[in-house]
Enzyme design. Structure first.
Site, PDB file in Angstrom:
ATOM      1  N   TYR A   1     -20.710  13.753  17.001  1.00  0.00           N
ATOM      2  CA  TYR A   1     -20.059  14.582  16.870  1.00  0.00           C
ATOM      3  C   TYR A   1     -18.400  14.141  16.496  1.00  0.00           C
ATOM      4  O   TYR A   1     -17.529  14.816  15.985  1.00  0.00           O
ATOM      5  CB  TYR A   1     -19.937  16.212  17.191  1.00  0.00           C
ATOM      6  CG  TYR A   1     -19.482  15.983  18.845  1.00  0.00           C
ATOM      7  CD1 TYR A   1     -17.832  15.646  19.945  1.00  0.00           C
ATOM      8  CD2 TYR A   1     -20.493  15.296  20.099  1.00  0.00           C
ATOM      9  CE1 TYR A   1     -17.628  15.022  20.954  1.00  0.00           C
ATOM     10  CE2 TYR A   1     -20.034  14.979  21.644  1.00  0.00           C
ATOM     11  CZ  TYR A   1     -18.328  14.910  22.024  1.00  0.00           C
ATOM     12  OH  TYR A   1     -18.355  14.682  23.205  1.00  0.00           O
TER      13      TYR A   1
ATOM     14  N   GLU B   1       0.455  -1.171   0.084  1.00  0.00           N
ATOM     15  CA  GLU B   1      -0.169  -0.264   0.159  1.00  0.00           C
ATOM     16  C   GLU B   1       0.404   1.142  -0.149  1.00  0.00           C
ATOM     17  O   GLU B   1       0.500   2.148  -0.184  1.00  0.00           O
ATOM     18  CB  GLU B   1      -0.840  -0.055   1.857  1.00  0.00           C
ATOM     19  CG  GLU B   1      -1.994  -1.167   1.443  1.00  0.00           C
ATOM     20  CD  GLU B   1      -2.630  -0.523   0.323  1.00  0.00           C
ATOM     21  OE1 GLU B   1      -2.844   0.396  -0.715  1.00  0.00           O
ATOM     22  OE2 GLU B   1      -4.161  -1.656   0.188  1.00  0.00           O
TER      23      GLU B   1
ATOM     24  N   HIS C   1      -8.011  -2.581   8.676  1.00  0.00           N
ATOM     25  CA  HIS C   1      -8.653  -3.286   7.841  1.00  0.00           C
ATOM     26  C   HIS C   1     -10.133  -3.413   8.901  1.00  0.00           C
ATOM     27  O   HIS C   1     -10.533  -4.392   9.197  1.00  0.00           O
ATOM     28  CB  HIS C   1      -8.901  -4.880   7.708  1.00  0.00           C
ATOM     29  CG  HIS C   1      -7.915  -4.129   6.513  1.00  0.00           C
ATOM     30  ND1 HIS C   1      -7.457  -5.430   5.633  1.00  0.00           N
ATOM     31  CD2 HIS C   1      -7.191  -3.147   5.250  1.00  0.00           C
ATOM     32  CE1 HIS C   1      -6.096  -5.213   4.824  1.00  0.00           C
ATOM     33  NE2 HIS C   1      -6.833  -3.663   4.757  1.00  0.00           N
TER      34      HIS C   1
ATOM     35  N   HIS D   1      -3.036   2.843   8.379  1.00  0.00           N
ATOM     36  CA  HIS D   1      -4.392   1.672   7.303  1.00  0.00           C
ATOM     37  C   HIS D   1      -4.743   0.752   8.091  1.00  0.00           C
ATOM     38  O   HIS D   1      -4.146  -0.217   8.684  1.00  0.00           O
ATOM     39  CB  HIS D   1      -4.119   2.379   6.602  1.00  0.00           C
ATOM     40  CG  HIS D   1      -4.369   0.796   5.318  1.00  0.00           C
ATOM     41  ND1 HIS D   1      -6.233   1.004   4.920  1.00  0.00           N
ATOM     42  CD2 HIS D   1      -4.143  -0.048   4.913  1.00  0.00           C
ATOM     43  CE1 HIS D   1      -6.367   0.140   4.066  1.00  0.00           C
ATOM     44  NE2 HIS D   1      -5.720  -1.006   3.732  1.00  0.00           N
TER      45      HIS D   1
ATOM     46  N   HIS E   1     -12.812  -2.622   2.018  1.00  0.00           N
ATOM     47  CA  HIS E   1     -11.226  -2.341   2.131  1.00  0.00           C
ATOM     48  C   HIS E   1     -11.036  -1.924   3.565  1.00  0.00           C
ATOM     49  O   HIS E   1     -11.125  -2.982   4.349  1.00  0.00           O
ATOM     50  CB  HIS E   1     -10.601  -1.356   0.870  1.00  0.00           C
ATOM     51  CG  HIS E   1      -9.314  -1.528   1.332  1.00  0.00           C
ATOM     52  ND1 HIS E   1      -7.992  -1.623  -0.113  1.00  0.00           N
ATOM     53  CD2 HIS E   1      -7.926  -1.725   2.162  1.00  0.00           C
ATOM     54  CE1 HIS E   1      -7.194  -1.431   0.495  1.00  0.00           C
ATOM     55  NE2 HIS E   1      -6.902  -2.626   1.443  1.00  0.00           N
TER      56      HIS E   1
ATOM     57  N   TYR F   1      -8.294  24.770  18.169  1.00  0.00           N
ATOM     58  CA  TYR F   1      -7.247  23.021  18.640  1.00  0.00           C
ATOM     59  C   TYR F   1      -6.026  22.955  16.921  1.00  0.00           C
ATOM     60  O   TYR F   1      -5.956  22.043  17.146  1.00  0.00           O
ATOM     61  CB  TYR F   1      -7.770  22.266  19.202  1.00  0.00           C
ATOM     62  CG  TYR F   1      -8.232  22.294  20.560  1.00  0.00           C
ATOM     63  CD1 TYR F   1      -7.395  21.977  21.550  1.00  0.00           C
ATOM     64  CD2 TYR F   1      -9.565  22.222  20.657  1.00  0.00           C
ATOM     65  CE1 TYR F   1      -8.033  22.721  23.333  1.00  0.00           C
ATOM     66  CE2 TYR F   1     -10.125  23.052  22.150  1.00  0.00           C
ATOM     67  CZ  TYR F   1      -9.140  22.900  23.130  1.00  0.00           C
ATOM     68  OH  TYR F   1      -9.740  23.225  24.572  1.00  0.00           O
TER      69      TYR F   1
END
Length: 228
Positions: A119, A80, A100, A98, A160, A215
């Protein structure tokens, strides 16, 4: 390479490995799926392809330049890599996670955008989009991801998983955890027969984003925010 640069890379690699192990320990990945990276100057440290996270050590560090050329280590970088490079080229990210994650991946198969049931969506820049499906490891997937990440710090990849980024590995991971929680919440609320979850309006989410401006804006450094 100076001693200072070497030390910075060693610390960042330790963080990459610790974060990757955390994704496995907390059930966001299975086996060697998912990947983690961090940027130190012009070097991008990334988890290697097919290597169990619990076996990674200092000698297994993998680094590439912004074009994807390997500059550190002997192991092959994650498949990836195009996804990670695309984030670094187009944002001010210092870390990418990343996964799954089960609930987030399930939601990616159902809707084009995660319904705004909390939120927490504002903490990722707004309603979280789902990037159109493309095979893993392809430039097409990276392009689809960038479209979904516009003005956001996280997105889903259809059928994915998830992608989030931040100013630190901790922030990128926290955003992943928030996204998985948000998806799990929507799945739970929407599973009640005969009832439809109440969704926050764009104005309500905008109000939260305004409250968070002190922030840092989406894509810029800011403290990890935990709901409570």
């Amino acid at each position: 390479m100076s001693d200072q640069q070497r030390n910075a890379i060693e610390r960042a690699w330790d963080g990459v490995v610790a974060t990757a192990r955390r994704t496995a320990a907390e059930g966001l990945v299975v086996g060697t799926s998912g990947n983690v990276s961090a940027r130190v100057g012009d070097t991008i440290l990334v988890t290697p392809s097919g290597a169990p996270y619990d076996r990674l050590g200092p000698q297994d560090a993998v680094g590439v330049d912004p074009e994807g050329n390997r500059v550190l280590g002997s192991l092959a970088p994650t498949s990836e890599l195009p996804l990670h490079l695309a984030v670094y080229r187009n944002t001010d990210a210092a870390a990418v996670v990343h996964t799954h994650a089960v609930h987030a991946t399930a939601v990616s198969t159902l809707v084009p955008e995660v319904p705004s049931v909390h939120y927490a969506a504002a903490m990722l820049g707004g309603p979280v989009r789902v990037a159109a499906y493309a095979r893993y490891g392809t430039a097409e997937l990276a392009e689809n991801m960038l479209a979904a990440l516009r003005d956001r710090t996280g997105c889903l990849l259809q059928n994915h998983g998830t992608v989030t980024y931040g100013a630190t590995l901790e922030q990128a991971y926290d955003r992943t955890a928030q996204l998985e929680w948000l998806c799990r919440l929507w799945l739970a609320a929407s599973s009640v027969p005969g009832l439809t979850p109440n969704l926050l309006s764009p104005e309500q989410l905008s109000d939260v984003r305004e409250a968070l401006k002190g922030y840092g804006q989406p894509g810029r450094p800011g403290p990890a925010h935990r709901t409570g």
